[in-house]
Design an enzyme around this catalytic site. Structure first.
Site, PDB file in Angstrom:
ATOM      1  N   ASP A   1       0.787  -8.845   9.136  1.00 21.59           N
ATOM      2  CA  ASP A   1       0.565  -7.688   8.680  1.00 21.59           C
ATOM      3  C   ASP A   1       0.978  -7.090   7.300  1.00 21.59           C
ATOM      4  O   ASP A   1       2.011  -6.196   7.386  1.00 21.59           O
ATOM      5  CB  ASP A   1       0.788  -6.720   9.734  1.00 21.59           C
ATOM      6  CG  ASP A   1      -0.110  -5.425   9.739  1.00 21.59           C
ATOM      7  OD1 ASP A   1      -1.089  -5.276   8.919  1.00 21.59           O
ATOM      8  OD2 ASP A   1       0.447  -4.436  10.305  1.00 21.59           O
ATOM      9  N   LEU A   2       0.558  -7.365   6.330  1.00 22.12           N
ATOM     10  CA  LEU A   2       0.959  -7.265   4.935  1.00 22.12           C
ATOM     11  C   LEU A   2       0.314  -6.167   4.162  1.00 22.12           C
ATOM     12  O   LEU A   2       0.388  -5.666   3.460  1.00 22.12           O
ATOM     13  CB  LEU A   2       0.995  -8.565   4.057  1.00 22.12           C
ATOM     14  CG  LEU A   2       2.056  -9.526   4.544  1.00 22.12           C
ATOM     15  CD1 LEU A   2       2.001 -10.877   3.598  1.00 22.12           C
ATOM     16  CD2 LEU A   2       3.438  -9.130   4.961  1.00 22.12           C
ATOM     17  N   LYS A   3      -1.027  -5.939   4.765  1.00 18.50           N
ATOM     18  CA  LYS A   3      -1.921  -4.911   4.303  1.00 18.50           C
ATOM     19  C   LYS A   3      -1.752  -5.140   2.654  1.00 18.50           C
ATOM     20  O   LYS A   3      -1.678  -4.153   1.880  1.00 18.50           O
ATOM     21  CB  LYS A   3      -1.439  -3.572   4.444  1.00 18.50           C
ATOM     22  CG  LYS A   3      -1.331  -3.380   6.093  1.00 18.50           C
ATOM     23  CD  LYS A   3      -0.969  -1.972   6.214  1.00 18.50           C
ATOM     24  CE  LYS A   3      -0.921  -1.560   7.783  1.00 18.50           C
ATOM     25  NZ  LYS A   3       0.214  -2.282   8.486  1.00 18.50           N
TER      26      LYS A   3
ATOM     27  N   PRO B   1      -8.510  -7.529  -7.472  1.00 15.58           N
ATOM     28  CA  PRO B   1      -8.993  -8.640  -6.992  1.00 15.58           C
ATOM     29  C   PRO B   1      -8.411 -10.171  -7.051  1.00 15.58           C
ATOM     30  O   PRO B   1      -7.787 -10.934  -6.289  1.00 15.58           O
ATOM     31  CB  PRO B   1     -10.255  -8.932  -7.510  1.00 15.58           C
ATOM     32  CG  PRO B   1     -10.714  -7.441  -7.674  1.00 15.58           C
ATOM     33  CD  PRO B   1      -9.475  -7.014  -8.260  1.00 15.58           C
ATOM     34  N   ASN B   2      -7.909 -10.467  -8.403  1.00 15.02           N
ATOM     35  CA  ASN B   2      -7.265 -11.749  -8.526  1.00 15.02           C
ATOM     36  C   ASN B   2      -6.004 -11.912  -8.092  1.00 15.02           C
ATOM     37  O   ASN B   2      -5.535 -12.735  -7.538  1.00 15.02           O
ATOM     38  CB  ASN B   2      -7.235 -11.694 -10.295  1.00 15.02           C
ATOM     39  CG  ASN B   2      -6.774 -13.326 -10.631  1.00 15.02           C
ATOM     40  OD1 ASN B   2      -7.406 -14.342  -9.990  1.00 15.02           O
ATOM     41  ND2 ASN B   2      -5.753 -13.460 -11.548  1.00 15.02           N
ATOM     42  N   THR B   3      -5.333 -10.808  -7.729  1.00 12.64           N
ATOM     43  CA  THR B   3      -3.887 -10.804  -7.513  1.00 12.64           C
ATOM     44  C   THR B   3      -3.942 -11.022  -6.002  1.00 12.64           C
ATOM     45  O   THR B   3      -3.028 -11.854  -5.388  1.00 12.64           O
ATOM     46  CB  THR B   3      -3.070  -9.318  -7.806  1.00 12.64           C
ATOM     47  OG1 THR B   3      -3.118  -9.650  -9.008  1.00 12.64           O
ATOM     48  CG2 THR B   3      -1.820  -9.547  -7.101  1.00 12.64           C
TER      49      THR B   3
ATOM     50  N   ASP C   1       8.692  -5.253  14.688  1.00 11.77           N
ATOM     51  CA  ASP C   1       9.088  -4.557  13.604  1.00 11.77           C
ATOM     52  C   ASP C   1      10.842  -4.146  13.846  1.00 11.77           C
ATOM     53  O   ASP C   1      11.412  -2.952  14.010  1.00 11.77           O
ATOM     54  CB  ASP C   1       8.498  -3.240  13.708  1.00 11.77           C
ATOM     55  CG  ASP C   1       6.967  -3.318  13.268  1.00 11.77           C
ATOM     56  OD1 ASP C   1       6.414  -4.241  12.657  1.00 11.77           O
ATOM     57  OD2 ASP C   1       6.117  -2.494  13.878  1.00 11.77           O
TER      58      ASP C   1
ATOM     59  N   HIS D   1      -3.112  -5.144  -1.173  1.00  8.88           N
ATOM     60  CA  HIS D   1      -4.090  -4.178  -1.910  1.00  8.88           C
ATOM     61  C   HIS D   1      -3.624  -4.363  -3.369  1.00  8.88           C
ATOM     62  O   HIS D   1      -2.379  -3.763  -3.732  1.00  8.88           O
ATOM     63  CB  HIS D   1      -3.863  -2.644  -1.261  1.00  8.88           C
ATOM     64  CG  HIS D   1      -4.543  -1.662  -1.859  1.00  8.88           C
ATOM     65  ND1 HIS D   1      -4.844  -0.433  -1.427  1.00  8.88           N
ATOM     66  CD2 HIS D   1      -5.643  -1.706  -2.791  1.00  8.88           C
ATOM     67  CE1 HIS D   1      -5.629   0.273  -2.017  1.00  8.88           C
ATOM     68  NE2 HIS D   1      -6.113  -0.568  -3.007  1.00  8.88           N
ATOM     69  N   ASP D   2      -4.292  -4.933  -3.994  1.00 11.26           N
ATOM     70  CA  ASP D   2      -4.032  -5.025  -5.705  1.00 11.26           C
ATOM     71  C   ASP D   2      -5.478  -5.567  -6.167  1.00 11.26           C
ATOM     72  O   ASP D   2      -6.562  -5.135  -5.596  1.00 11.26           O
ATOM     73  CB  ASP D   2      -3.133  -6.013  -5.871  1.00 11.26           C
ATOM     74  CG  ASP D   2      -2.141  -5.801  -6.953  1.00 11.26           C
ATOM     75  OD1 ASP D   2      -2.574  -5.418  -8.160  1.00 11.26           O
ATOM     76  OD2 ASP D   2      -0.868  -5.855  -6.882  1.00 11.26           O
TER      77      ASP D   2
ATOM     78  N   THR E   1      -2.880   4.596  10.969  1.00 15.66           N
ATOM     79  CA  THR E   1      -2.786   5.412  12.220  1.00 15.66           C
ATOM     80  C   THR E   1      -1.701   6.491  11.848  1.00 15.66           C
ATOM     81  O   THR E   1      -1.677   7.286  12.903  1.00 15.66           O
ATOM     82  CB  THR E   1      -2.288   4.604  13.590  1.00 15.66           C
ATOM     83  OG1 THR E   1      -1.088   3.847  13.216  1.00 15.66           O
ATOM     84  CG2 THR E   1      -3.294   3.661  13.925  1.00 15.66           C
TER      85      THR E   1
ATOM     86  N   GLY F   1       4.196  -1.981  20.013  1.00 16.99           N
ATOM     87  CA  GLY F   1       5.685  -2.647  19.614  1.00 16.99           C
ATOM     88  C   GLY F   1       6.543  -2.008  20.175  1.00 16.99           C
ATOM     89  O   GLY F   1       7.238  -2.499  21.347  1.00 16.99           O
ATOM     90  N   ARG F   2       7.369  -0.663  19.784  1.00 19.22           N
ATOM     91  CA  ARG F   2       8.377  -0.382  20.663  1.00 19.22           C
ATOM     92  C   ARG F   2       8.323  -0.079  22.074  1.00 19.22           C
ATOM     93  O   ARG F   2       9.732  -0.548  22.888  1.00 19.22           O
ATOM     94  CB  ARG F   2       8.980   1.087  20.089  1.00 19.22           C
ATOM     95  CG  ARG F   2       9.737   0.975  18.672  1.00 19.22           C
ATOM     96  CD  ARG F   2       9.522   2.122  17.970  1.00 19.22           C
ATOM     97  NE  ARG F   2       8.178   2.476  17.292  1.00 19.22           N
ATOM     98  CZ  ARG F   2       8.197   3.369  16.458  1.00 19.22           C
ATOM     99  NH1 ARG F   2       9.075   4.229  15.713  1.00 19.22           N
ATOM    100  NH2 ARG F   2       6.745   3.752  15.799  1.00 19.22           N
TER     101      ARG F   2
ATOM    102  N   LYS G   1       3.320  -9.808  15.865  1.00 18.00           N
ATOM    103  CA  LYS G   1       2.895  -9.393  14.607  1.00 18.00           C
ATOM    104  C   LYS G   1       4.451  -9.468  13.694  1.00 18.00           C
ATOM    105  O   LYS G   1       5.411  -8.633  14.068  1.00 18.00           O
ATOM    106  CB  LYS G   1       2.544  -7.954  14.807  1.00 18.00           C
ATOM    107  CG  LYS G   1       2.290  -7.304  13.296  1.00 18.00           C
ATOM    108  CD  LYS G   1       1.251  -5.983  13.398  1.00 18.00           C
ATOM    109  CE  LYS G   1       2.567  -4.797  13.569  1.00 18.00           C
ATOM    110  NZ  LYS G   1       3.188  -4.681  12.360  1.00 18.00           N
TER     111      LYS G   1
END
Length: 240
Positions: free
Chosen positions: A66-68, A73-75, A16, A70-71, A125, A215-216, A39
């Site tokens: 890790d793009l998560k 369904p077709n997109t 990150d 969310h849109d 989280t 991460g950190r 990641k």
């Protein structure tokens, strides 16, 4: 004391970084042998695009993208199609996008990238009960995680992303098969940062994690390789 064998549970290093140069600079300080998994998150992907993913993959690292997503369904299905040619091993989408969205994404993944593992993100989280309530969700985080996990598994998702505090409940409810990836892992005594639901690596392994994201505590360490090794040893001892 005999040397500790590396943990079979991956420790995925979250890259990150705010710039491409910092990210690649970190990777030059390690090797795919010392840090097999990394990641790449939304910030780096938006700044650098697919080219960075190809560059990191070409260097020999296994990539959790890790793009998560969310849109509609077709997109989301189209996004999975666009990402399917990249050298990635895992990709996230929000389980809250719904059954159809996840099923359409899986259809494309199975057609174009059969080795790619899609993961359903449950509750971030950084979210606690107060944060969920602000979005209109009155359930406690663990109850909402279980609801979204059930939906993702019904859709056919092979894995989930959850906080370590929900691991035991998910294992008890859904058994050993779901691949459970958990961020929010901090070595004992470490700074929690913006994570609100955390555990140590040993606690997360004992609770049933399939992979940890850290991460950190690694990327900010004076010796990142030593930091990874320490976490891997802690994980390995927790398994024994």
């Amino acid at each position: 004391m005999p040397p500790v064998n590396p943990s079979p549970i991956p420790c995925i290093v979250a890259l990150d970084y705010p710039s491409r140069d910092e990210l690649l600079g970190f990777l030059k300080s390690v090797t795919p042998q010392s840090v097999p998994w990394v990641k790449i998150g939304l910030q780096s992907f938006c700044l650098n695009g697919p080219g960075l993913v190809r560059e990191v993959g070409a260097a020999g690292f296994k990539i959790f993208l890790d793009l998560k997503l969310h849109d509609i369904p077709n997109t989301v299905a189209g996004a999975v199609r666009s990402l399917s040619s990249l050298p990635i091993s895992m990709l996230t989408l929000h389980a809250s996008g719904g059954l159809e969205m996840m099923q359409r994404a899986l259809d494309i993944q199975q057609e174009l990238a059969p080795d790619l593992r899609l993961l359903g993100v449950t509750v971030l989280t950084s979210m606690d009960r107060k944060g969920l309530a602000e979005t209109g969700i009155t359930n406690a985080p663990d109850a909402h995680v279980e609801r979204l996990a059930s939906l993702a598994l019904e859709a056919g998702m092979p894995g989930l992303v959850c906080s370590p505090l929900e691991l035991r409940n998910l294992r008890q409810e859904f058994g050993k098969n779901p691949f459970l990836v958990t961020p929010g892992v901090r070595p004992a005594g470490g700074d929690m940062g913006d994570q609100k639901r955390t555990m140590t690596p040993a606690e997360a392994v004992q609770a049933g994690a399939s992979a940890l994201v850290v991460g950190r505590p690694i990327t900010k360490a004076a010796d990142p390789v030593a930091a990874v090794k320490g976490i891997q040893e802690e994980m390995s001892l927790a398994i024994q």
